[in-house]
Structures are given as structure tokens and as C-alpha cells.
Design an enzyme around this catalytic site. Sequence first.
Site, short mmCIF file in Angstrom:
data_model
loop_
_atom_site.label_atom_id
_atom_site.label_comp_id
_atom_site.label_asym_id
_atom_site.label_seq_id
_atom_site.Cartn_x
_atom_site.Cartn_y
_atom_site.Cartn_z
CE LYS A 108 11.64 5.70 35.36
NZ LYS A 108 10.47 5.36 34.51
CG ASP B 285 8.92 0.09 37.15
OD1 ASP B 285 8.50 -0.15 38.29
OD2 ASP B 285 8.28 0.74 36.29
CE LYS C 266 6.79 -1.75 34.79
NZ LYS C 266 6.00 -0.71 34.12
CG ASP D 17 11.74 2.28 34.04
OD1 ASP D 17 11.50 3.03 33.08
OD2 ASP D 17 11.05 2.23 35.06
CG ASP E 228 4.19 0.53 36.72
OD1 ASP E 228 5.43 0.53 36.85
OD2 ASP E 228 3.62 0.12 35.69
CD GLU F 145 8.78 3.66 38.42
OE1 GLU F 145 9.62 3.70 37.49
OE2 GLU F 145 7.62 3.28 38.23
NE ARG G 60 4.32 9.81 36.49
CZ ARG G 60 3.35 9.62 35.60
NH1 ARG G 60 2.25 10.35 35.67
NH2 ARG G 60 3.48 8.74 34.62
#
Length: 457
Positions: free
Chosen positions: A226, A231, A238, A248, A307, A309, A311
Amino acid sequence: MVPVFAEDAAVARPLYVVAADALDDFLAAQPDTVREWLTGSGFAAALGDLRLIPGAGGVVAAVVGYGNAAARARTRFALAKAVGLPAGAWRLEGELTQAQRDEIALGWLLAQYRFDRYRRVKASEATLVLPEGCDGARLLAMAAGEYLTRDLINTPAQDMGPDQLEAAFVALATRFGARAKVVKGDALLEQNFPMIHAVGRASPREPRLLELHWGNAGPSLTLVGKGVCFDTGGLNIKTAGMLLMKKDMGGAATVMGLAQMIMQLGLPIRLRVIVAAVENVIAGNALKPKDILTSRKGLTVEINDTDAEGRLVLGDALALATETPVDVLISMATLTGAARTALGPDLAPYYTDDTEMAAALESGAAQSFDPVWRLPFHTPYEHIIEPGIADLDNAPGWGFAGSVTAALFLRRFADHPRYMHFDIYGHTPADAPARPKGGVGQGARAILAGLPAMLGL
């Protein structure tokens, strides 16, 4: 930075490693001046307690406490403090097992790391002679791969967006003669990576899929990472926790570090690395809650939280990974806060349905001082990720087992019997031995050590 061992072994000064239960014997064997100096300074061989031994012309030796077994079990790389010794070459002396020598040597290399891109940071000039019985090439490869991972995670998003992550990825491929491929921007739609495109399309720095191939013979390993370079949470912005979101892309950084270890050691395998590199930011064309995406695999996904995202981008990447035969498939991601709540920042949870792979990984973790913990792909929770309006829900509002349900989501796209997923943190919240505050790799050394058993090497 490049990790190194000392080359001038002939002039190396001794670093005596003394366990608490061996202190009396050690002191009895020392000259009176050394014995009096150590006892007078209160040296009791506590774990990590360091003393310099003066002599003609300066420091002639050093002694570091090794504590007792209970103290050693509480702290990894406790002797990394010795990296602060005066400049020059040092050699280990003491009654140590091979595993203890390996841990001290690896900890020394990892403790040499400094992130100095934005300010001058004094690096240690004390180097260690490769201890007897240690595999120097392997230790150096593990440390170098970890340095790469840390550098990538520590770099802020302004200088580590999808463009820069691509540049680092291609540079890694070029260095080891691997083949690299990049699919970017609207070409993601043309080549059927709709979820990667949807997550990253709101950023002026285009989303992309990065792919590396190395090796022409042997069993095959595919690593998927990933690479969310920052993010914000998207439209589900967030409210807290954005401060660390440069990390991230820690899954991408970790698989790249592991790939470097594998290629540097020349393992006889066919390696494939896939990274989905995006930014999850806000603009008029951003992904919206309750949108429904059709993935590369054909599964539809209802977006109940923008949020969640990671996956999504991993789903398309994992679908690609399994379109050609592969012996072992591993994904790594900074995926859920639930994993941190369960295990804290120092212990990497992983998932697999293959008990032999799990056993190989656990053995590798012990050998490489890289702790992991197995969590379950608990199939009875499958219904939690099925919203009814689409095949899958990217963020079920259940309130329980968030890491498990995220892993189950990914398993739908991997669809491979020898699949392993890591939900890592990628960050050390406070300075720890051999792990300065900031980016850190998790699980890579354990995987490296477990690969021979996983792949039948």
C-alpha cells in the site's frame, strides 16, 4: 547511508559483554586498576550499562552489561547503546551464543541509521568487527533494506508523493537489473485499475501502479504494498491522526526494503513487487461516501468511508497479482488503527490460512529479531463486509474486529491459498534501542528468514 562493519579488525579495541551472573568472574580476571575503576563507578552489569576503560593514550576498551535473562527478554537490541562508543573499530568479547552475537551485530547496524535529509545529524563513527559466526552479507542486506524503508517513510509527503515513490521504485529496479513498469493517471482506467484511480484521482499528483520483476528461475514470490503517500481521509476527513499520515505508504516502503534484501542477497527466486501509489486528498472529483465501485476483479464495493482507502487500492493490486500463477503472495499495509489497539506499535499482526507458512514466518521472526503475531482470517465474520447493495463494504460500521474484517476484504481479492497479509504500523513512537523515533520496517526480516521454508529453497 550505508551500513558497514569495521574493516580494520587488527586494531579493534575490545568491547566486553558481561552478564550479571558472570560479573564476579570477569572482575576477578581484570587488573587491579580496571577492577577498581568498574566497582568504584558502580558497574553491576545491568543490561546496556556501558563503561569506558581508560589507559595510556585514551580509551583502550569498554565494558557493557548484559543483565540477566529476564532483563534481556524485555528489551530487543539492548546493547545498541554501544554504538555511541568513541570512534574507531570495536570487537565483541564475551561468552555469547550465536543468536546473541547475531542480535548485537544487527542491532549495531540498525542503530547506525540517521535520517539526515533535512538537517545535519552526526552519525556514529564507532564500527563493529563482524562477530565470529555471523553472516555479514545477510546482516548488511537486512540493515540496508531497513534503511531504505525508514528513509521512504520518514520523508514528508511534499517530497514523497506518488512521483517520488515511483522514482525510488524505478531506481531500486535499475540498481538490481530488474524490470519496472508504471501505469499512471487515466491509463489506470484503460488498463482496468478502477479502485486505484478512484482513490487517487482528486490529487494533482496522479495515482499509479508500480510493478517490478526480478529473477528468471526458481519459485515465485509476489509482494504487494500500500503506497498511500498521504491520507487526509478524503471527504470523510480525519478529525485526528492526520499528523502521521506521511507514513501511510509504509506497506510500500516495507515491501521495497524487503525486495532490496532479496535482490542484494541474490536469492534464487522469481520476485514480483506491486505497489499502488496514490494520495487520498479532497477535490471536486473526490470519491464520495455511498459511491459503488466495480473493481478489477469484478466485485462491486460500496464506499461507506473514504478513509478506508488502503483496502481499495490493494484490492486492484491483489487482483492483478493473482492473474498469473504465483507460489507465495504477501501484502503489507498500514491498514487499520484496530491492529494498533490490539497489539501496539511494536508487534506486527499478520494473517494467513496456511499453517506451514505461519510456522516458517514464526521461525524466521525469532531468527531475525522481528516480532510478529498471527491473527485469524475469521470466516464467520464474512457477512460483516457484505452490505447487501454491493458485493463488499469497504468500512462496515460494526465497531469490532476492524483489522480482521479489513483482512477478510483483502482475501476476497487475493483468492490464493498461500496468501499472507500484514497490517503494520511502520512507525516507532519514541526512541528505542536500534529504532529511533520515526519510520520503521516490520515483518520484512521475518519474511526473509522464513522464505526458504515457504518456497522450498
